[in-house]
Design a protein around this motif. Structure first.
Motif, PDB file in Angstrom:
ATOM      1  N   GLY A 158     -22.194  14.603 -27.464  1.00 28.56           N
ATOM      2  CA  GLY A 158     -22.120  13.781 -26.548  1.00 28.56           C
ATOM      3  C   GLY A 158     -22.327  12.927 -25.500  1.00 28.56           C
ATOM      4  N   HIS A 159     -21.617  13.847 -24.636  1.00 26.60           N
ATOM      5  CA  HIS A 159     -21.348  13.888 -23.316  1.00 26.60           C
ATOM      6  C   HIS A 159     -22.672  13.474 -22.544  1.00 26.60           C
ATOM      7  N   GLY A 160     -24.379  13.778 -23.130  1.00 28.35           N
ATOM      8  CA  GLY A 160     -25.693  13.623 -22.956  1.00 28.35           C
ATOM      9  C   GLY A 160     -25.517  11.704 -23.171  1.00 28.35           C
ATOM     10  N   ILE A 161     -25.444  11.346 -24.309  1.00 25.63           N
ATOM     11  CA  ILE A 161     -24.831   9.206 -24.633  1.00 25.63           C
ATOM     12  C   ILE A 161     -23.986   9.850 -23.508  1.00 25.63           C
ATOM     13  N   LEU A 162     -22.863   9.831 -23.562  1.00 27.65           N
ATOM     14  CA  LEU A 162     -21.932   9.098 -22.428  1.00 27.65           C
ATOM     15  C   LEU A 162     -22.996   8.404 -20.996  1.00 27.65           C
ATOM     16  N   LEU A 163     -23.381   9.851 -20.723  1.00 26.93           N
ATOM     17  CA  LEU A 163     -24.312   9.903 -19.386  1.00 26.93           C
ATOM     18  C   LEU A 163     -25.199   8.800 -19.311  1.00 26.93           C
ATOM     19  N   GLY A 164     -26.111   8.457 -20.532  1.00 29.18           N
ATOM     20  CA  GLY A 164     -26.603   7.395 -20.616  1.00 29.18           C
ATOM     21  C   GLY A 164     -26.767   6.285 -20.576  1.00 29.18           C
ATOM     22  N   ALA A 165     -25.262   5.774 -21.084  1.00 28.84           N
ATOM     23  CA  ALA A 165     -24.837   4.592 -21.570  1.00 28.84           C
ATOM     24  C   ALA A 165     -23.847   4.473 -19.510  1.00 28.84           C
ATOM     25  N   LEU A 166     -23.008   5.073 -19.412  1.00 28.40           N
ATOM     26  CA  LEU A 166     -22.862   5.197 -18.032  1.00 28.40           C
ATOM     27  C   LEU A 166     -23.738   4.353 -17.342  1.00 28.40           C
ATOM     28  N   LEU A 167     -25.000   4.818 -17.257  1.00 31.28           N
ATOM     29  CA  LEU A 167     -25.771   4.735 -15.896  1.00 31.28           C
ATOM     30  C   LEU A 167     -26.591   3.197 -16.106  1.00 31.28           C
ATOM     31  N   ARG A 168     -27.215   3.053 -17.521  1.00 31.95           N
ATOM     32  CA  ARG A 168     -26.782   0.994 -18.450  1.00 31.95           C
ATOM     33  C   ARG A 168     -26.057   0.820 -17.453  1.00 31.95           C
ATOM     34  N   ALA A 169     -24.932   0.601 -17.486  1.00 33.19           N
ATOM     35  CA  ALA A 169     -23.188  -0.383 -17.236  1.00 33.19           C
ATOM     36  C   ALA A 169     -23.794  -0.291 -15.559  1.00 33.19           C
ATOM     37  N   VAL A 170     -24.143   1.006 -15.162  1.00 30.57           N
ATOM     38  CA  VAL A 170     -24.224   1.065 -13.253  1.00 30.57           C
ATOM     39  C   VAL A 170     -25.664  -0.118 -13.117  1.00 30.57           C
ATOM     40  N   ASP A 171     -26.361  -0.236 -13.820  1.00 37.44           N
ATOM     41  CA  ASP A 171     -27.905  -0.509 -13.902  1.00 37.44           C
ATOM     42  C   ASP A 171     -27.556  -1.569 -14.014  1.00 37.44           C
ATOM     43  N   ARG A 172     -26.657  -2.867 -15.262  1.00 34.44           N
ATOM     44  CA  ARG A 172     -26.864  -4.052 -14.941  1.00 34.44           C
ATOM     45  C   ARG A 172     -25.850  -4.630 -14.207  1.00 34.44           C
ATOM     46  N   ILE A 173     -25.582  -3.361 -13.687  1.00 38.36           N
ATOM     47  CA  ILE A 173     -24.083  -4.445 -12.603  1.00 38.36           C
ATOM     48  C   ILE A 173     -25.531  -4.639 -10.936  1.00 38.36           C
ATOM     49  N   GLY A 174     -25.888  -3.398 -10.605  1.00 36.80           N
ATOM     50  CA  GLY A 174     -27.160  -3.440  -9.804  1.00 36.80           C
ATOM     51  C   GLY A 174     -26.142  -3.000  -8.628  1.00 36.80           C
ATOM     52  N   ILE A 175     -25.590  -2.138  -9.159  1.00 36.29           N
ATOM     53  CA  ILE A 175     -24.717  -1.270  -7.734  1.00 36.29           C
ATOM     54  C   ILE A 175     -25.648   0.268  -6.800  1.00 36.29           C
ATOM     55  N   HIS A 176     -25.779  -0.705  -5.547  1.00 34.97           N
ATOM     56  CA  HIS A 176     -26.845   0.219  -5.509  1.00 34.97           C
ATOM     57  C   HIS A 176     -26.298   1.607  -4.916  1.00 34.97           C
ATOM     58  N   GLN A 177     -27.461   2.737  -5.371  1.00 35.20           N
ATOM     59  CA  GLN A 177     -26.674   4.476  -5.402  1.00 35.20           C
ATOM     60  C   GLN A 177     -26.191   5.143  -4.320  1.00 35.20           C
ATOM     61  N   ASP A 178     -26.407   4.378  -3.125  1.00 38.70           N
ATOM     62  CA  ASP A 178     -25.798   4.901  -1.957  1.00 38.70           C
ATOM     63  C   ASP A 178     -24.266   4.887  -1.724  1.00 38.70           C
ATOM     64  N   ASP A 179     -24.472   3.385  -2.706  1.00 39.53           N
ATOM     65  CA  ASP A 179     -22.378   3.130  -2.979  1.00 39.53           C
ATOM     66  C   ASP A 179     -21.749   3.594  -4.048  1.00 39.53           C
ATOM     67  N   LEU A 180     -22.450   4.408  -4.706  1.00 40.86           N
ATOM     68  CA  LEU A 180     -22.098   5.342  -6.033  1.00 40.86           C
ATOM     69  C   LEU A 180     -20.810   6.419  -5.819  1.00 40.86           C
ATOM     70  N   LEU A 181     -19.926   6.545  -6.109  1.00 40.98           N
ATOM     71  CA  LEU A 181     -19.465   8.528  -5.479  1.00 40.98           C
ATOM     72  C   LEU A 181     -19.029   8.490  -7.378  1.00 40.98           C
ATOM     73  N   PHE A 182     -19.401   9.634  -8.112  1.00 41.13           N
ATOM     74  CA  PHE A 182     -18.979   9.695  -9.129  1.00 41.13           C
ATOM     75  C   PHE A 182     -17.750  10.862  -8.998  1.00 41.13           C
ATOM     76  N   VAL A 183     -16.450  11.106  -9.482  1.00 39.28           N
ATOM     77  CA  VAL A 183     -14.992  12.260  -9.517  1.00 39.28           C
ATOM     78  C   VAL A 183     -15.740  12.617 -10.417  1.00 39.28           C
ATOM     79  N   SER A 184     -15.719  14.479 -10.730  1.00 38.38           N
ATOM     80  CA  SER A 184     -15.530  15.372 -11.966  1.00 38.38           C
ATOM     81  C   SER A 184     -14.408  16.177 -11.786  1.00 38.38           C
ATOM     82  N   GLY A 185     -13.956  16.555 -12.878  1.00 38.70           N
ATOM     83  CA  GLY A 185     -12.697  17.532 -12.543  1.00 38.70           C
ATOM     84  C   GLY A 185     -13.609  19.173 -13.371  1.00 38.70           C
TER      85      GLY A 185
END
Ligand SMILES: Cc1ncc(C[n+]2csc(CCOP(=O)(O)OP(=O)(O)O)c2C)c(N)n1
Ligand SMILES: [Mg+2]
Lengths: 252, 190, 378
Positions: A23-50
């Motif tokens: 399911g993780h790939g589908i979640l990646l897609g959902a996450l990017l769509r949400a980011v896209d809708r908000i319209g955050i510039h990529q340079d202003d995004l930091l993703f942190v994972s464990g």
């Protein structure tokens, strides 16, 4: 993933490392769509994972700053990064074991402090990467590598946990309902302060195979069948609720 | 650290008492006064894990050149405000050294060759300020007047730098009381 | 800089821990995350105060693991960052220190050593973490560790730690101890040094460098570089390469060379009375002050004693110790553990090495070393 989201993907990658049906790939897609809708510039995004399969959702796939950290500590790293650089929209994406077991204390403290972070937990109810051991999110009775006769312990209700700790917003949806997931992630990112999204992201390889659903289609159907709206769950007993995925939005 | 090797003036002062009596504060202040006098100084403390209660020791080493080892090995002057620290340190005092004790808390014993002086600082503080806090500064006043390891002038100056008016007034008074008690101090005869 | 007093050469009485915090601010530190622990807490309290008035960020985290992770996160954002702790907290930080090392994140950690192991004696002095600073995390790492012996050095070496950390992109330790951290001495918050900054905007991949010093540029989050930072083995661009033997070996080797090839720039030792010495102390931290007092007393007694004092624990001053071994008959290593550095010394010095150890929560008195040397020379 549709071409529309490719602009958010890092170049030079062949594809994700996830198992077929993960399911993780589908979640990646959902996450990017949400980011896209908000319209955050990529340079202003930091993703942190464990550390874990889910920690590979943003790193290296997303074409933004990605900080792939230690097992359990993503929220703590994100807290430092965000406080030092408040302009960055800082989003933690990691697994259930990572965020709520080894990292559980960081999670509740970030919620308490109301640090401006969005934490997305890819809950596959198991330790995927290390071979299917019991997690603190594994349902009662589910078979795992370390509980071959069935897990005797109850799982965390992560949304209730973070709301209790002070989160501004929490939501739980399965990856089988992408539009709801996208909405929830969008709301979480737009809401200032600490917000949390639990994405039920089934693991066919480690969970499905051990629990009579080796077929991805069957597994997804089972997840769907266990979903129950928040409102409808209210009449259930606590133990009944624990057997389901109570989906919806939760606020303090 | 420097390499010079001249024989120089060096004094080691130890203040012992119960945590909460202002022992550490007295040590810090004494160090500041010595620095005000133009000395090199190193101040340290030994205390237990608890904030209140238990023994507390403040050490001050002062010298007119660099201080290598910053802790007190053999005090030239020992001040004790409690029986347990008296019992611990007094028997080890070298002959020819000075020991000031507060008779409110300490019953002295025989210490061969040690000049033991009773400074009734707590009694005086209670009489003057209504409570025993302040005794630590009274003792410093007596120390300066009796031994001259630090000057009363610098002691007054350090106290005078404190931003709190009440602190300044009370403690400048405490220095005078200490100097007065020093004039009357009798050597323990036991 | 708003609120930051001008540097001054005037010496004022100050506690060692406070001086370390002042040094951090002077070095440009603008982020501190920590968790209270004796005997280091004064650093955290002072940083809370100083960062508040210097446009910095301070956060008390839920534990030491979170603290060190937050520091690494903040450093990734381009801000000079620090934490301070003691024994048990240092142990908790070890995994993340390895991460900081492997991701080449500049950061400073002040460890005010107390008497361990375990919870040990929280308010009393020890020097038992000196090997943990070198070997505490898993895998093979080459960190930098400095060791102050005075309040002035708490200030000076904290600044130096930031400089080295920024210069080499290596987590750097100030291995203080309770005696120095809680000591009050005159200290000048002077401005007599250059301040190093990481190479943030330079050319080249962020995790690989053909430059002779092996230090790649380090852009910050938000610089538009789409950074991939990972504690897994990575190629120069940051892509995870967890199965490639050559990339792993090249990375581990380059990281080693960053510190090993720059010993000359990093290692600092001080010599006292060594010209004609027949016996010498090798010492660090508070024990070096015992040794200096002892050396002076021995000289007065006609014994040709000297001292090699190191301000750098790691990389170990191998050459200076080897040279010392050729100059003197015997080396005496006083330390507040069971002989950790005496062992390292033996590996590098041809002379006989004697270990003087003390683990009672107190500093060694000079008299003990004087007597010991007299016995050795008999
Ligand atoms: C300190 C530490 N302990 C254990 C591990 C091993 N480990 C790696 S991933 C993982 C579990 C990941 O599970 P989860 O977070 O649920 O992610 P998933 O793989 O299921 O997506 C574990 C235990 C580790 N990397 N670090
Ligand atoms: Mg999982």
């Amino acid at each position: 993933m549709t071409r529309a989201m490719e602009k958010y993907l890092r170049g030079g990658l062949g594809g994700t490392a996830f198992c077929p049906g993960c399911g993780h790939g589908i979640l990646l897609g959902a996450l990017l769509r949400a980011v896209d809708r908000i319209g955050i510039h990529q340079d202003d995004l930091l993703f942190v994972s464990g550390i874990g399969c889910a920690a590979w959702i943003p790193s290296p796939n997303i074409g933004a700053d990605t900080l792939h950290t230690l097992h359990g500590r993503a929220v703590a790293f994100a807290t430092g990064a965000k406080i030092a650089s408040p302009k960055m929209t800082t989003i933690v994406v990691s697994g259930d074991g990572d965020i709520s077991s080894i990292g559980g204390n960081h999670l509740i403290h970030a919620a308490r402090r109301d640090t401006d972070l969005t934490v997305i937990c890819a809950n596959n109810q198991i330790y995927g990467m290390t071979g299917g051991q019991t997690a603190c999110t594994t349902p009662v009775g589910a078979r795992t590598a370390t509980d071959p006769a069935g897990n005797p312990h109850r799982p965390f209700d992560l949304c209730q946990l973070v709301i209790g700790a002070g989160a501004r917003y929490a939501a739980r949806y399965p990856i089988t309902r992408p539009p709801m997931l996208v909405d929830a992630i969008e709301k979480a990112i737009r809401t200032p302060g600490f917000t949390f999204v639990e994405a039920i992201s089934p693991c066919p390889t480690q969970f499905g195979r051990r629990n009579d659903t080796p077929d991805v289609g069957d597994l997804y159907e089972k997840v769907e069948a266990l979903c129950i709206d928040r409102e409808n769950a209210e009449s259930m007993t606590f133990d009944e609720r624990l057997k389901h995925f109570v989906i919806g939005e939760f606020r303090p | 650290m420097s390499e010079q090797m001249t024989k120089s003036w060096r004094r080691q002062v130890r203040i012992g008492g119960e945590a909460g009596q202002g022992v550490i504060l007295a040590g810090v202040m004494l160090a500041e006064v010595a620095a005000e006098d133009g000395r090199e100084v190193a101040q340290s403390a030994r205390y237990g894990a608890a904030v209140r209660g238990g023994d507390a020791t403040a050490d001050v080493v002062m010298a007119d050149g660099p201080i290598d080892y910053p802790h007190v090995e053999e005090p030239d002057i020992l001040i004790t405000l409690s029986q347990p620290t008296y019992d611990q340190y007094a028997p080890k005092q070298k002959a020819g050294t000075v020991l000031l004790y507060d008779p409110f808390f300490v019953v002295p014993k025989k210490c061969e060759g040690v000049r033991q002086l009773a400074i009734p600082a707590t009694d005086a503080a209670i009489r003057e300020f209504g409570k025993g806090t302040g005794a630590n500064i009274v003792i410093l006043g007596a120390l300066a007047a009796l031994t001259g390891v630090v000057t009363t002038k610098s002691l007054q100056k350090v106290i005078g730098k404190n931003p709190k008016r009440r602190f300044r007034e009370n403690n400048l008074g405490a220095i005078d009381i200490g100097a007065h008690l020093a004039g009357q101090a009798k050597e323990a005869t036991s | 800089m708003p609120g930051l007093n001008e540097p001054s050469s005037r010496r004022v009485l100050m506690q060692g821990n406070i001086a370390a915090a002042e040094g951090a601010i002077r070095a440009g530190c603008r982020f501190f995350a920590g968790y209270p622990i004796t005997p280091s807490s004064e650093i955290m309290v002072q940083m809370a105060k100083l960062l508040g008035s210097n446009d910095g960020r301070f956060i008390q985290m839920e534990d030491e693991i979170a603290s060190i992770c937050a520091v690494i996160g903040a450093s990734g954002s381009g801000v000079k960052a620090m934490t301070a702790t003691s024994g048990p907290g240092f142990s908790l930080m070890q995994e993340a220190l390895g991460y900081g090392y492997f991701t080449e994140t500049p950061m400073v950690l002040v460890n005010v050593q107390r008497a361990g192991p375990g919870t040990g004696q929280a308010t009393h002095v020890g020097q038992g973490d000196v090997m943990q600073a070198r070997y505490g995390t898993h895998g093979d790492v080459f960190p930098i560790a400095l060791c102050p012996a005075s309040v002035q050095e708490m200030y000076d070496l904290t600044i130096r730690a930031f400089n080295l950390s920024e210069r080499f992109r290596v987590p750097t330790f100030v291995m203080a101890d309770e005696a120095v951290g809680h000591l009050r001495e005159p200290c000048a918050l002077h401005g007599g040094f250059e301040i190093e900054h990481r190479n943030r905007h330079g050319e080249g991949a962020p995790f690989g460098s053909d430059a002779p010093d092996g230090v790649p540029p380090m852009p910050a989050f938000g610089d538009g570089k789409k950074l991939m930072v990972t504690g897994s083995t990575h190629n120069p661009e940051g892509f995870r390469k967890v199965d490639d033997p050559e990339i792993h070996d090249a990375l581990v080797t380059r990281l080693m060379r960053k510190t090993e090839d720059h010993r000359g720039e990093i290692v600092e030792v001080e010599e006292f009375f060594l010209d004609d010495a027949e016996v010498a102390f090798f010492a660090y931290g508070i024990s070096a002050r015992t040794a200096l007092a002892a050396a002076r007393r021995l000289r007065k007694m006609g014994v040709r004693a000297g001292l090699l004092r190191t301000k750098t624990l790691w990389p170990f001053p191998e050459e200076a110790v080897a040279q010392l071994g050729r100059r003197v008959r015997a080396i005496v290593v006083p330390e507040l553990n069971k002989g950790m550095f005496a062992g390292v010394c033996r590996a590098h010095a041809a002379a006989e090495v004697h270990s003087v150890t003390q683990t009672n929560g107190k500093t060694i008195e000079p008299g003990r070393l004087v007597t010991f040397v007299q016995e050795v020379l008999k």
